[in-house]
Design an enzyme around this catalytic site. Structure first.
Site, PDB file in Angstrom:
ATOM      1  N   ALA A   1     -82.130 -37.419   4.497  1.00 54.70           N
ATOM      2  CA  ALA A   1     -82.145 -36.148   3.762  1.00 54.70           C
ATOM      3  C   ALA A   1     -82.413 -36.374   2.271  1.00 54.70           C
ATOM      4  CB  ALA A   1     -80.812 -35.443   3.958  1.00 54.70           C
ATOM      5  N   LYS A   2     -81.805 -37.389   1.731  1.00 61.34           N
ATOM      6  CA  LYS A   2     -81.948 -37.696   0.288  1.00 61.34           C
ATOM      7  C   LYS A   2     -83.410 -37.927  -0.085  1.00 61.34           C
ATOM      8  CE  LYS A   2     -80.639 -41.768  -0.954  1.00 61.34           C
ATOM      9  NZ  LYS A   2     -80.361 -43.037  -1.454  1.00 61.34           N
TER      10      LYS A   2
END
Ligand code: B12
Length: 251
Positions: A128-129
């Site tokens: 996600a990052k």
């Protein structure tokens, strides 16, 4: 309008060929260093060269910023034929596209396989990052992501892809010593084919020493190298899956 059959860099006016280079020479900071930089720039097919800036880096090393006019041009029309030509979509455009055309989440399974422990590339694409301020596919609404990490065997990756009926199998390869990446990538293609899964899923590789051309040669659908962002990968996946769905190619 630019002539796309003969494309040159531009600074002030279209087609003026102006480029800026920066480099370091292992020579002491002196007038002769500047001469060396100018001579080198001329040998790089640049005309009207000038050193815009130079400075001592440390004992025996000088850094330069050089301007010049590039003589060479490339035929962009010819280059883009038969190569990998997609207009990158944003995260939100990709999510909307998935919603509109697939009405379900697209499943992707990825890993860095074999003995390769470099996980930063696959994490940049999937976690996600993400990478450089751009979310990885895990943060998209339209993807169901299975990131298996690094040092995963090709067999494990393929087994997981089959288990979750993946729309795309992603593999990252960084170590290229003794062509390890080539053996490993070829083995993966063979395994996917042996499992009868090749027509069920896209097969995509990435890594700093890979290119789209090499990937195609090895039997992949696409290859991504340095400078790739998750939305580049996402765009390829959704557009290629839709094209195959429309052509009824995926089984
Ligand atoms: C960090 C690092 C490590 C870490 C890895 C930690 C981790 N969890 O990943 C550690 C310390 C463990 C490590 C170990 C080793 N490393 Co190392 N490592 C690096 C280093 C410094 C950075 C790599 C990196 O993270 N880059 C950042 C990411 C974001 O870039 P990227 O991987 O290229 O990913 C981008 C694209 O390629 C693409 N991409 C990548 N994968 C994928 C996948 C898909 C599907 C897609 C679409 C795109 C994509 O998108 C990404 C974003 O744009 C590089 C040197 C360097 N500066 O590059 C050496 C480097 C890669 N390592 C190297 C080596 C030799 C090793 C070791 C063999 C050293 C040793 N003798 O033990 C071991 C290997 C161990 C093993 N079994 O694999 C060499 C590789 C040489 C080669 N060509 O084979 C390098 C180049 C260093 C060097 N100059 O010698 N390493």
């Amino acid at each position: 309008m630019a002539d796309l059959s003969s494309v040159r860099p531009y600074g002030d006016r279209l087609d003026d060929g102006i480029v800026q280079l920066s480099f370091t020479l292992p020579v002491p900071y002196a007038l002769s260093a500047k001469q060396a930089a100018l001579e080198l720039a001329r040998k790089m097919s640049l005309d009207e060269v000038e050193v815009a800036h130079y400075q001592r880096l440390c004992e025996g090393y000088t850094h330069f910023v050089v301007y010049g006019r590039c003589r060479e041009a490339v035929d962009f029309e010819q280059l883009r034929q038969g190569s990998f030509e997609i207009q990158f979509m944003t995260e939100h455009e990709i999510d909307r596209f998935i919603d509109q055309h697939f009405h379900r989440k697209l499943v992707v399974v990825g890993a860095s396989t074999g003995t390769d422990t470099h996980s930063v590339g696959i994490d940049a694409m999937l976690n996600a990052k993400g990478f450089d301020g751009k979310h990885g596919l895990e943060a998209y609404k339209g993807f169901d992501v299975h990131n298996l990490g690094s040092q995963v065997s090709n067999a494990q990756l393929v087994a997981e892809a089959i288990a979750v009926d993946a729309d795309a199998i992603l593999v990252s390869q960084t170590v290229t010593q003794q062509n390890l990446h080539l053996h490993n990538l070829t083995e993966l293609v063979d395994l996917v084919e042996a499992e009868g899964f090749r027509n069920r899923s896209l097969l995509i590789c990435g890594g700093p020493r890979l290119s789209h051309e090499l990937a195609k040669e090895l039997g992949f659908d696409a290859g991504f190298s340095r400078g790739t962002y998750p939305n580049h990968l996402g765009t390829f996946i959704v557009q290629e899956l839709l094209a195959r769905k429309s052509a009824d190619v995926l089984t």
